[in-house]
Design an enzyme around this catalytic site. Sequence first.
Site, PDB file in Angstrom:
ATOM      1  N   GLY A  77      -7.913  -2.677   3.401  1.00 32.92           N
ATOM      2  CA  GLY A  77      -9.238  -2.893   3.947  1.00 32.92           C
ATOM      3  C   GLY A  77      -9.329  -2.528   5.424  1.00 32.92           C
ATOM      4  O   GLY A  77     -10.254  -2.940   6.101  1.00 32.92           O
ATOM      5  N   ARG A 129      -9.116  -7.100  -7.707  1.00 33.94           N
ATOM      6  CA  ARG A 129     -10.016  -8.257  -7.801  1.00 33.94           C
ATOM      7  C   ARG A 129     -11.433  -7.774  -8.074  1.00 33.94           C
ATOM      8  O   ARG A 129     -11.694  -6.571  -8.018  1.00 33.94           O
ATOM      9  CB  ARG A 129     -10.016  -8.986  -6.452  1.00 33.94           C
ATOM     10  CG  ARG A 129     -10.480  -8.056  -5.332  1.00 33.94           C
ATOM     11  CD  ARG A 129     -10.828  -8.734  -4.032  1.00 33.94           C
ATOM     12  NE  ARG A 129     -11.532  -7.811  -3.152  1.00 33.94           N
ATOM     13  CZ  ARG A 129     -10.948  -6.951  -2.323  1.00 33.94           C
ATOM     14  NH1 ARG A 129      -9.625  -6.885  -2.266  1.00 33.94           N
ATOM     15  NH2 ARG A 129     -11.679  -6.149  -1.580  1.00 33.94           N
ATOM     16  N   LYS A 179       0.815  -1.225   0.000  1.00 34.88           N
ATOM     17  CA  LYS A 179       0.000   0.000   0.000  1.00 34.88           C
ATOM     18  C   LYS A 179       0.849   1.276   0.000  1.00 34.88           C
ATOM     19  O   LYS A 179       0.423   2.292  -0.560  1.00 34.88           O
ATOM     20  CB  LYS A 179      -0.953  -0.005   1.203  1.00 34.88           C
ATOM     21  CG  LYS A 179      -1.843  -1.254   1.290  1.00 34.88           C
ATOM     22  CD  LYS A 179      -2.741  -1.433   0.079  1.00 34.88           C
ATOM     23  CE  LYS A 179      -3.422  -2.792   0.050  1.00 34.88           C
ATOM     24  NZ  LYS A 179      -4.195  -3.044  -1.169  1.00 34.88           N
ATOM     25  N   LYS A 194      -2.046  11.889   7.065  1.00 31.43           N
ATOM     26  CA  LYS A 194      -2.919  12.799   7.798  1.00 31.43           C
ATOM     27  C   LYS A 194      -4.263  12.101   7.971  1.00 31.43           C
ATOM     28  O   LYS A 194      -4.782  11.511   7.020  1.00 31.43           O
ATOM     29  CB  LYS A 194      -3.095  14.091   6.984  1.00 31.43           C
ATOM     30  CG  LYS A 194      -4.088  15.076   7.544  1.00 31.43           C
ATOM     31  CD  LYS A 194      -3.458  15.937   8.599  1.00 31.43           C
ATOM     32  CE  LYS A 194      -4.497  16.838   9.264  1.00 31.43           C
ATOM     33  NZ  LYS A 194      -3.995  17.332  10.564  1.00 31.43           N
ATOM     34  N   GLU A 249      -6.357   3.183  -1.749  1.00 31.68           N
ATOM     35  CA  GLU A 249      -5.700   1.954  -2.173  1.00 31.68           C
ATOM     36  C   GLU A 249      -6.448   1.379  -3.365  1.00 31.68           C
ATOM     37  O   GLU A 249      -7.524   1.859  -3.716  1.00 31.68           O
ATOM     38  CB  GLU A 249      -5.616   0.928  -1.032  1.00 31.68           C
ATOM     39  CG  GLU A 249      -6.928   0.581  -0.376  1.00 31.68           C
ATOM     40  CD  GLU A 249      -6.744  -0.302   0.863  1.00 31.68           C
ATOM     41  OE1 GLU A 249      -7.082  -1.487   0.778  1.00 31.68           O
ATOM     42  OE2 GLU A 249      -6.281   0.183   1.917  1.00 31.68           O
ATOM     43  N   VAL A 267     -17.114  -7.671  -3.644  1.00 29.57           N
ATOM     44  CA  VAL A 267     -18.433  -8.128  -3.175  1.00 29.57           C
ATOM     45  C   VAL A 267     -19.528  -7.236  -3.769  1.00 29.57           C
ATOM     46  O   VAL A 267     -20.551  -7.732  -4.254  1.00 29.57           O
ATOM     47  CB  VAL A 267     -18.493  -8.091  -1.631  1.00 29.57           C
ATOM     48  CG1 VAL A 267     -19.904  -8.422  -1.139  1.00 29.57           C
ATOM     49  CG2 VAL A 267     -17.464  -9.026  -1.017  1.00 29.57           C
ATOM     50  N   ARG A 311     -25.812  -6.388   2.641  1.00 31.61           N
ATOM     51  CA  ARG A 311     -25.155  -7.665   2.919  1.00 31.61           C
ATOM     52  C   ARG A 311     -25.866  -8.349   4.079  1.00 31.61           C
ATOM     53  O   ARG A 311     -25.787  -7.897   5.223  1.00 31.61           O
ATOM     54  CB  ARG A 311     -23.686  -7.460   3.287  1.00 31.61           C
ATOM     55  CG  ARG A 311     -22.872  -6.838   2.178  1.00 31.61           C
ATOM     56  CD  ARG A 311     -21.398  -6.922   2.510  1.00 31.61           C
ATOM     57  NE  ARG A 311     -20.612  -6.130   1.572  1.00 31.61           N
ATOM     58  CZ  ARG A 311     -19.282  -6.160   1.510  1.00 31.61           C
ATOM     59  NH1 ARG A 311     -18.604  -6.937   2.330  1.00 31.61           N
ATOM     60  NH2 ARG A 311     -18.638  -5.416   0.641  1.00 31.61           N
ATOM     61  N   ILE A 363      -8.047  12.063   8.111  1.00 27.38           N
ATOM     62  CA  ILE A 363      -9.180  12.884   7.673  1.00 27.38           C
ATOM     63  C   ILE A 363     -10.348  12.547   8.591  1.00 27.38           C
ATOM     64  O   ILE A 363     -10.827  11.417   8.590  1.00 27.38           O
ATOM     65  CB  ILE A 363      -9.548  12.587   6.193  1.00 27.38           C
ATOM     66  CG1 ILE A 363      -8.312  12.657   5.279  1.00 27.38           C
ATOM     67  CG2 ILE A 363     -10.672  13.501   5.719  1.00 27.38           C
ATOM     68  CD1 ILE A 363      -7.753  14.035   5.049  1.00 27.38           C
ATOM     69  N   LYS A 393      -0.816   3.107   8.931  1.00 24.48           N
ATOM     70  CA  LYS A 393      -1.386   1.996   8.156  1.00 24.48           C
ATOM     71  C   LYS A 393      -0.293   0.994   7.802  1.00 24.48           C
ATOM     72  O   LYS A 393       0.819   1.392   7.446  1.00 24.48           O
ATOM     73  CB  LYS A 393      -2.026   2.526   6.861  1.00 24.48           C
ATOM     74  CG  LYS A 393      -3.169   3.495   7.088  1.00 24.48           C
ATOM     75  CD  LYS A 393      -3.840   3.886   5.785  1.00 24.48           C
ATOM     76  CE  LYS A 393      -5.012   4.830   6.042  1.00 24.48           C
ATOM     77  NZ  LYS A 393      -5.738   5.181   4.798  1.00 24.48           N
TER      78      LYS A 393
HETATM   79  C1  MV4 Z   1      -8.298   6.780   6.531  1.00 24.20           C
HETATM   80  C2  MV4 Z   1      -9.195   7.496   7.348  1.00 24.20           C
HETATM   81  C3  MV4 Z   1      -8.937   8.829   7.573  1.00 24.20           C
HETATM   82  N1  MV4 Z   1      -7.851   9.409   7.044  1.00 24.20           N
HETATM   83  N2  MV4 Z   1      -7.218   7.418   6.023  1.00 24.20           N
HETATM   84  C4  MV4 Z   1      -8.536   2.784   5.843  1.00 24.20           C
HETATM   85  C5  MV4 Z   1      -9.140   1.548   5.283  1.00 24.20           C
HETATM   86  C6  MV4 Z   1     -10.552   1.946   5.091  1.00 24.20           C
HETATM   87  N3  MV4 Z   1     -11.457   0.842   4.926  1.00 24.20           N
HETATM   88  C7  MV4 Z   1     -10.780   2.758   6.319  1.00 24.20           C
HETATM   89  N4  MV4 Z   1      -9.641   3.537   6.397  1.00 24.20           N
HETATM   90  C8  MV4 Z   1      -9.544   4.821   6.767  1.00 24.20           C
HETATM   91  N5  MV4 Z   1      -8.475   5.494   6.249  1.00 24.20           N
HETATM   92  C9  MV4 Z   1      -7.012   8.694   6.294  1.00 24.20           C
HETATM   93  N6  MV4 Z   1      -5.925   9.300   5.781  1.00 24.20           N
HETATM   94  C10 MV4 Z   1     -10.288   6.810   7.881  1.00 24.20           C
HETATM   95  C11 MV4 Z   1     -10.451   5.473   7.636  1.00 24.20           C
HETATM   96  C12 MV4 Z   1     -11.563   4.812   8.281  1.00 24.20           C
HETATM   97  C13 MV4 Z   1     -11.460   4.393   9.628  1.00 24.20           C
HETATM   98  C14 MV4 Z   1     -10.300   4.556  10.372  1.00 24.20           C
HETATM   99  C15 MV4 Z   1     -10.218   4.161  11.690  1.00 24.20           C
HETATM  100  C16 MV4 Z   1     -11.334   3.553  12.312  1.00 24.20           C
HETATM  101  C17 MV4 Z   1     -12.495   3.376  11.597  1.00 24.20           C
HETATM  102  C18 MV4 Z   1     -12.588   3.783  10.247  1.00 24.20           C
HETATM  103  C19 MV4 Z   1     -13.761   3.589   9.530  1.00 24.20           C
HETATM  104  C20 MV4 Z   1     -13.832   3.986   8.219  1.00 24.20           C
HETATM  105  C21 MV4 Z   1     -12.724   4.606   7.609  1.00 24.20           C
END
Ligand code: MV4
Length: 454
Positions: free
Chosen positions: A165, A294, A117, A202, A290, A297, A340, A204, A159
Amino acid sequence: MSFRKILVANRGEIAVRIIRACKELGIATVQVYSQADADSLPVMLADESVCVGPGAGKDSYLNVPNIVSAALITGAEAIHPGYGFLSETASFAEVCASAGIKFIGPPVSAIEAMGDKATARETAKRAGVPTVPGSEGIIASEAEAIKVAAGISYPVILKATAGGGGRGIRVVFSEDELIAALKVSQSEAAAAFGNADVYIEKYITSMRHIEVQILADEHGHCVHLGERECSVQTVRHQKVVEEAPSATLSHEQRLAIGAAAVKAAQAVGYANAGTVEFIWTPSGEFYFMEMNTRIQVEHPVTEAVTGIDLVQAQIKIAAGETLPFTQEDIRWHGHSIECRVTAQDPSRGFAPGAGRLTNVRVPGGLGVRVDTQIYSNYLMPPFYDSNLAKVIVWAETRAEAIARMRRCLDEFLIEGIPTNIAFLKTILDDPRYRGNDVSTAFLPTMMEELGMTG
Ligand code: MV4
């Protein structure tokens, strides 16, 4: 040129989905199955079936020698991996190639480039696709972590580069927490993926998860099929309700994020179906997150609004065909929603269930599609994911699609094991959901309000 016989290296509803696509293309099918899936619907529907091992996934659907042997013995020319299991394992695609079997998916190099990633992020950035401010590649030292985080300011998110995911991520709100969080993140990543490398972005604080479906052939043509709105996920990153299109994007924004997705795909020489995930901010900016290499779902909502059969497209692309349409030919019509339905018990922290489905009654009617492996008296094995069915509706407008889905959830009867159907109704009835007033925080907030854990 087309394939005469395809081996389906998956189970459940996606195996059924792939067999249906093959049948309509006049292609024979071989279904591999575990001992726990001997009485499964894909085994009944396929032309041939081969047992590849005991129930546990690692012994059967992840058993590369047995699956490749099954293809060689039955004379299958191609393998469709579906999602999960071996679908994003570059070494499996490599073994297929060396055995003279076509892997229905992207080139090994594209799986590798997007599978890491941090590399994917750098590749997207270099290709001119917006990325969130953060580290350049992986974090090499604690000092670098402190410097990068201070530079972009808190909160930041850690990350795992081998993750994806949402697995192995940590949100950090201040410098005092950073080093401890880094260590936890790295050891979790090492344990889960055998790779401790972590990168920083950062964080968000309010975002939508918007993803773009792309299709690329093996002759350099690539198009996008628009976005899916996937913001309704649990705190554990389980998607629960998905839609196409997103009610949030204008048509101009759709074309802009679509063009960015195509750029990201082309930067790694992509071919076949893929999905580029973006962060969408309240002010309408988007950032590459990312790429999933594939079929996903939630692909049916894109099929519903474009009329394009994505699994058939995957097969034709793998057989060397040229895309039969250009970007200008792609049109979107109406609104589609997927729910789902899972064997999870909301009263027990959404614990996955298994057992006999003593009675099943599936919804239907105009604009309704149910992709499922279940039937009355089906024995749900305990070894795999908890998905029971995907209910996909289509209607002219979002409001009509919600009403149709709500009606379907009332019709759907599954007896014998706990399901999340009542939980899905609660989501569909929530004024925030109905008003498209959602972010990734919506479902965790709703669940907390209702005293639900999981
Ligand atoms: C983030 C984010 C905020 N800022 N990246 C990464 C995988 C995706 N499925 C969720 N992810 C997130 N990436 C940045 N730069 C917020 C999420 C995020 C999340 C993060 C922590 C706990 C719960 C979450 C639920 C949805 C999205």
